[in-house]
Write an enzyme that holds these catalytic residues in place. Sequence first.
Site, PDB file in Angstrom:
ATOM      1  N   CYS A 133       1.110   2.389 -22.649  1.00 26.36           N
ATOM      2  CA  CYS A 133       0.610   1.820 -21.396  1.00 26.36           C
ATOM      3  C   CYS A 133      -0.804   2.439 -21.300  1.00 26.36           C
ATOM      4  O   CYS A 133      -1.691   2.160 -22.170  1.00 26.36           O
ATOM      5  CB  CYS A 133       1.488   2.465 -20.013  1.00 26.36           C
ATOM      6  SG  CYS A 133       1.433   1.673 -18.484  1.00 26.36           S
ATOM      7  N   ASP A 202       2.396   9.346 -13.757  1.00 22.36           N
ATOM      8  CA  ASP A 202       2.609   8.770 -12.221  1.00 22.36           C
ATOM      9  C   ASP A 202       2.739  10.139 -11.329  1.00 22.36           C
ATOM     10  O   ASP A 202       2.418   9.934 -10.294  1.00 22.36           O
ATOM     11  CB  ASP A 202       3.450   7.737 -12.144  1.00 22.36           C
ATOM     12  CG  ASP A 202       3.112   6.502 -12.838  1.00 22.36           C
ATOM     13  OD1 ASP A 202       2.952   6.237 -14.061  1.00 22.36           O
ATOM     14  OD2 ASP A 202       2.337   5.585 -12.385  1.00 22.36           O
TER      15      ASP A 202
HETATM   16  P1  RI2 Z   1      -3.774   6.745 -14.793  1.00 22.77           P
HETATM   17  C1  RI2 Z   1       0.477   3.421 -14.803  1.00 22.77           C
HETATM   18  O1  RI2 Z   1       1.517   2.835 -14.051  1.00 22.77           O
HETATM   19  C2  RI2 Z   1       1.202   4.104 -16.220  1.00 22.77           C
HETATM   20  O2  RI2 Z   1       2.312   4.496 -16.015  1.00 22.77           O
HETATM   21  C3  RI2 Z   1       0.026   5.078 -16.656  1.00 22.77           C
HETATM   22  O3  RI2 Z   1       0.507   5.911 -17.412  1.00 22.77           O
HETATM   23  C4  RI2 Z   1      -0.037   5.981 -15.179  1.00 22.77           C
HETATM   24  O4  RI2 Z   1      -0.214   4.835 -14.269  1.00 22.77           O
HETATM   25  C5  RI2 Z   1      -1.400   6.806 -15.115  1.00 22.77           C
HETATM   26  O5  RI2 Z   1      -2.313   6.087 -14.903  1.00 22.77           O
HETATM   27  P2  RI2 Z   1       1.328   1.404 -13.396  1.00 22.77           P
HETATM   28  O6  RI2 Z   1       0.482   1.402 -12.228  1.00 22.77           O
HETATM   29  O7  RI2 Z   1      -4.186   6.992 -13.325  1.00 22.77           O
HETATM   30  O8  RI2 Z   1       0.910   0.609 -14.699  1.00 22.77           O
HETATM   31  O9  RI2 Z   1      -4.190   7.701 -15.667  1.00 22.77           O
HETATM   32  O10 RI2 Z   1       2.779   1.087 -12.901  1.00 22.77           O
HETATM   33  O11 RI2 Z   1      -4.861   5.398 -14.857  1.00 22.77           O
END
Ligand code: RI2
Length: 319
Positions: A133, A202
């Site tokens: 991701c 998350d």
């Molecule tokens: P940071 C994202 O969720 C991903 O799951 C990623 O690992 C997590 O947020 C943490 O992101 P999504 O918003 O806070 O893409 O480290 O569903 O940037």
Amino acid sequence: MDVPSQVLKIAEDIKSMKVRGAGRIAREAARALIIFSEQSEDKDVSGFMKKLDYVARLLINTRPTAVSLPNAIRYVLSRAYKTLECTSDVEKLREVVVYSARKFISDSLVAVERIGDIGSKLVKDGMTILTHCHSTAVISILKHAWFSGKRFNVICTETRPKFQGRITARILSGFGIPTTLIVDGATRYFMHDVDVIFVGADAIASNGALVNKIGTSMIALAAREARKPFFVAAETYKFAPETLSGKLIKVEERPENEVLPKREIEKMKGVSIRNPAFDLTPPQYITAIITERGVIPPQAAVSILVEFLGWSLEQFSKF
Ligand code: RI2
């Protein structure tokens, strides 16, 4: 209720994932509270607090899994409620909301930097690193390591259905880091080439379990099988206080048209599509969690919640 259009736009952008990433949505929610406070024309505290609660709920309901979002709101609202105990001056309350939200945002950015610095020490020359991701916290680690002179390469999973792995790959290769993009299903195929895995978070439960982008738990499983270290990068505001009382973290299920375009769905008569955005990785698959306060074993998650954050359950019963 009358809500500033900029606040509604932030809520909509978080919901549609135009703004995404657990840390970023928390900072955006805090920014929405600043906008609300600065634009509200309420002359009495009860009207102001009523609207603040409404806006807080509106923001919290945009995405149900990333606990950083309600934690950012709790950070600000708990300070507003504390102030309310000793004043009925609406201007004072406005100031407290704006100040607290700004503080949350700046502390959050500092936390991401600290994680980058701390986590970069786990990166060694010549490593092949796998990530999933797009996590700002993981990017921070890799950026710190790269610009401190370490040389390594990174494998990014594309991360279906929304392909956030492409964002990661573009950012990393923009730094000059040799980067390879693979389909999610190729993770185990490449695992023997990988030295270490870094993923974001998350939410972290009090038992150290990780909730992160769908597919994370399969990567952890493959890493465990191949005996490769699996690290999680998570600011402490991603630890979920409600899990102390056994409450489960809700996994967001997103629209089916993120998996297949509508016209393709119409051709799939009788086929149902499921699109959970996150999954749960049990603590025994996690080597350690890198926080801005240091590297901790997943079993220490409970002490982050209780000792460091000092959060009580009563404080969170409201939101
Ligand atoms: P940071 C994202 O969720 C991903 O799951 C990623 O690992 C997590 O947020 C943490 O992101 P999504 O918003 O806070 O893409 O480290 O569903 O940037």
